[in-house]
Design a protein around this motif. Structure first.
Motif, PDB file in Angstrom:
ATOM      1  N   ASP A 181       0.744  -1.291   0.001  1.00  0.00           N
ATOM      2  CA  ASP A 181      -0.049   0.168   0.032  1.00  0.00           C
ATOM      3  C   ASP A 181       0.690   1.110   0.109  1.00  0.00           C
ATOM      4  O   ASP A 181       0.429   2.427  -0.203  1.00  0.00           O
ATOM      5  CB  ASP A 181      -0.821   0.291   1.176  1.00  0.00           C
ATOM      6  CG  ASP A 181      -1.859  -1.095   1.452  1.00  0.00           C
ATOM      7  OD1 ASP A 181      -2.534  -1.405   0.255  1.00  0.00           O
ATOM      8  OD2 ASP A 181      -2.147  -1.435   2.371  1.00  0.00           O
ATOM      9  N   LEU A 182       2.179   1.104   0.208  1.00  0.00           N
ATOM     10  CA  LEU A 182       3.060   2.139   0.235  1.00  0.00           C
ATOM     11  C   LEU A 182       3.104   3.236  -0.786  1.00  0.00           C
ATOM     12  O   LEU A 182       2.902   4.534  -0.380  1.00  0.00           O
ATOM     13  CB  LEU A 182       4.527   1.956   0.569  1.00  0.00           C
ATOM     14  CG  LEU A 182       4.752   1.517   2.125  1.00  0.00           C
ATOM     15  CD1 LEU A 182       6.407   1.252   2.209  1.00  0.00           C
ATOM     16  CD2 LEU A 182       4.776   2.525   2.896  1.00  0.00           C
ATOM     17  N   ILE A 183       2.833   2.775  -2.020  1.00  0.00           N
ATOM     18  CA  ILE A 183       3.023   3.877  -3.049  1.00  0.00           C
ATOM     19  C   ILE A 183       1.479   4.664  -3.056  1.00  0.00           C
ATOM     20  O   ILE A 183       1.732   5.807  -3.363  1.00  0.00           O
ATOM     21  CB  ILE A 183       3.208   2.980  -4.443  1.00  0.00           C
ATOM     22  CG1 ILE A 183       3.728   4.166  -5.605  1.00  0.00           C
ATOM     23  CG2 ILE A 183       1.893   2.368  -4.915  1.00  0.00           C
ATOM     24  CD1 ILE A 183       4.889   4.190  -5.547  1.00  0.00           C
ATOM     25  N   GLU A 184       0.638   4.068  -2.487  1.00  0.00           N
ATOM     26  CA  GLU A 184      -0.579   4.867  -2.863  1.00  0.00           C
ATOM     27  C   GLU A 184      -0.614   5.770  -1.473  1.00  0.00           C
ATOM     28  O   GLU A 184      -1.288   6.890  -1.504  1.00  0.00           O
ATOM     29  CB  GLU A 184      -1.946   4.046  -2.523  1.00  0.00           C
ATOM     30  CG  GLU A 184      -2.032   3.327  -3.993  1.00  0.00           C
ATOM     31  CD  GLU A 184      -3.432   2.464  -3.813  1.00  0.00           C
ATOM     32  OE1 GLU A 184      -4.658   3.139  -3.929  1.00  0.00           O
ATOM     33  OE2 GLU A 184      -3.399   1.384  -4.087  1.00  0.00           O
ATOM     34  N   ILE A 185      -0.137   5.545  -0.356  1.00  0.00           N
ATOM     35  CA  ILE A 185      -0.098   6.069   0.979  1.00  0.00           C
ATOM     36  C   ILE A 185       0.674   7.423   0.765  1.00  0.00           C
ATOM     37  O   ILE A 185       0.430   8.565   1.017  1.00  0.00           O
ATOM     38  CB  ILE A 185       0.395   5.310   1.974  1.00  0.00           C
ATOM     39  CG1 ILE A 185      -0.678   4.398   2.337  1.00  0.00           C
ATOM     40  CG2 ILE A 185       1.030   6.264   3.308  1.00  0.00           C
ATOM     41  CD1 ILE A 185      -0.323   3.221   3.558  1.00  0.00           C
ATOM     42  N   ILE A 186       1.954   7.106   0.304  1.00  0.00           N
ATOM     43  CA  ILE A 186       3.094   8.131   0.025  1.00  0.00           C
ATOM     44  C   ILE A 186       2.434   9.394  -1.192  1.00  0.00           C
ATOM     45  O   ILE A 186       2.584  10.491  -1.357  1.00  0.00           O
ATOM     46  CB  ILE A 186       4.314   7.688  -0.469  1.00  0.00           C
ATOM     47  CG1 ILE A 186       4.804   6.589   0.409  1.00  0.00           C
ATOM     48  CG2 ILE A 186       5.308   8.905  -0.769  1.00  0.00           C
ATOM     49  CD1 ILE A 186       4.920   7.325   1.989  1.00  0.00           C
ATOM     50  N   GLN A 187       1.818   8.818  -2.087  1.00  0.00           N
ATOM     51  CA  GLN A 187       1.054   9.709  -3.059  1.00  0.00           C
ATOM     52  C   GLN A 187      -0.132  10.385  -2.609  1.00  0.00           C
ATOM     53  O   GLN A 187       0.120  11.644  -2.726  1.00  0.00           O
ATOM     54  CB  GLN A 187       0.397   8.764  -4.165  1.00  0.00           C
ATOM     55  CG  GLN A 187      -0.137   9.647  -5.328  1.00  0.00           C
ATOM     56  CD  GLN A 187      -0.533   8.766  -6.575  1.00  0.00           C
ATOM     57  OE1 GLN A 187      -0.928   7.651  -6.512  1.00  0.00           O
ATOM     58  NE2 GLN A 187      -0.516   9.161  -7.789  1.00  0.00           N
ATOM     59  N   THR A 205      10.071   2.408   3.113  1.00  0.00           N
ATOM     60  CA  THR A 205      10.059   0.792   3.412  1.00  0.00           C
ATOM     61  C   THR A 205      10.714   0.858   4.574  1.00  0.00           C
ATOM     62  O   THR A 205      10.086  -0.050   5.481  1.00  0.00           O
ATOM     63  CB  THR A 205      10.812   0.165   2.537  1.00  0.00           C
ATOM     64  OG1 THR A 205      10.345   0.613   1.243  1.00  0.00           O
ATOM     65  CG2 THR A 205      10.586  -1.150   2.720  1.00  0.00           C
ATOM     66  N   ARG A 206      11.670   1.366   5.103  1.00  0.00           N
ATOM     67  CA  ARG A 206      12.183   1.285   6.335  1.00  0.00           C
ATOM     68  C   ARG A 206      11.497   1.804   7.588  1.00  0.00           C
ATOM     69  O   ARG A 206      11.111   1.201   8.391  1.00  0.00           O
ATOM     70  CB  ARG A 206      13.549   1.809   6.512  1.00  0.00           C
ATOM     71  CG  ARG A 206      14.789   1.108   5.788  1.00  0.00           C
ATOM     72  CD  ARG A 206      16.155   2.017   6.121  1.00  0.00           C
ATOM     73  NE  ARG A 206      16.390   3.313   6.001  1.00  0.00           N
ATOM     74  CZ  ARG A 206      16.742   3.788   4.892  1.00  0.00           C
ATOM     75  NH1 ARG A 206      16.974   3.139   3.820  1.00  0.00           N
ATOM     76  NH2 ARG A 206      16.888   5.054   4.854  1.00  0.00           N
ATOM     77  N   ALA A 207      10.825   3.028   7.370  1.00  0.00           N
ATOM     78  CA  ALA A 207       9.822   3.623   8.086  1.00  0.00           C
ATOM     79  C   ALA A 207       8.583   2.729   8.359  1.00  0.00           C
ATOM     80  O   ALA A 207       8.261   2.450   9.447  1.00  0.00           O
ATOM     81  CB  ALA A 207       9.519   5.057   7.779  1.00  0.00           C
TER      82      ALA A 207
END
Length: 152
Positions: A12-18, A41-43
């Motif tokens: 989900d990270l890509i959508e969250i950061i967007q 990714t580390r966070a």
């Protein structure tokens, strides 16, 4: 409108950061690119491993439409109380103004209650007056002066 909530996964990270980068202040702070910088990714790994942190996504049908992070802080005051902190609340641009933000906060408030938190707190940038009015409409009060020391 049936919104479901779940803990975020690494996919989900890509959508969250967007979403986090999709406003004037977020665009200054975040680095949305593909692939994402490793720092995200580390966070995410650190947040996911901490039982006192919940990075959550709100899903409408099969689409992620919002995100937020709840932190549960155990402390000694208030007789060993728990304070919940909500951060990084974002609703996808095309879903703003449709009641999703209010639904997200209703869910977060109930989640904080279920963890026995006695208060849910947030900070908002003074450059976001609309956000401040929104939080006040939900019952949040301007009760303390917040201060920051940036450690660069």
């Amino acid at each position: 409108m049936q919104i479901t909530y779940r803990l975020a996964t690494e996919s989900d990270l890509i959508e969250i950061i967007q979403m986090l980068s999709d406003d004037q202040l977020g665009a200054e702070r975040e680095k949305f690119e593909r692939p994402l910088p490793d720092s995200y990714t580390r966070a995410f790994a650190s947040i996911s491993a901490d039982p006192h942190q919940e990075l959550t996504v709100a899903v409408l049908n099969t689409e992620i439409v919002a995100t937020f992070q709840l932190s549960f802080i155990q402390y000694l005051t208030y007789q060993g109380g728990i304070r919940a902190q909500i951060e990084a609340v974002r609703v996808k641009a095309e879903y703003r103004g449709k009641g999703i933000g209010k639904a997200v906060f209703q869910y977060a408030i109930e989640r904080a209650r279920s963890k026995k938190a006695h208060v849910l707190q947030l900070t908002t940038d003074k450059k976001r007056p609309d956000a401040l009015r929104f939080y006040e409409s939900l019952g949040f009060i301007d009760s303390h002066a917040g201060m920051k020391l940036y450690l660069k």
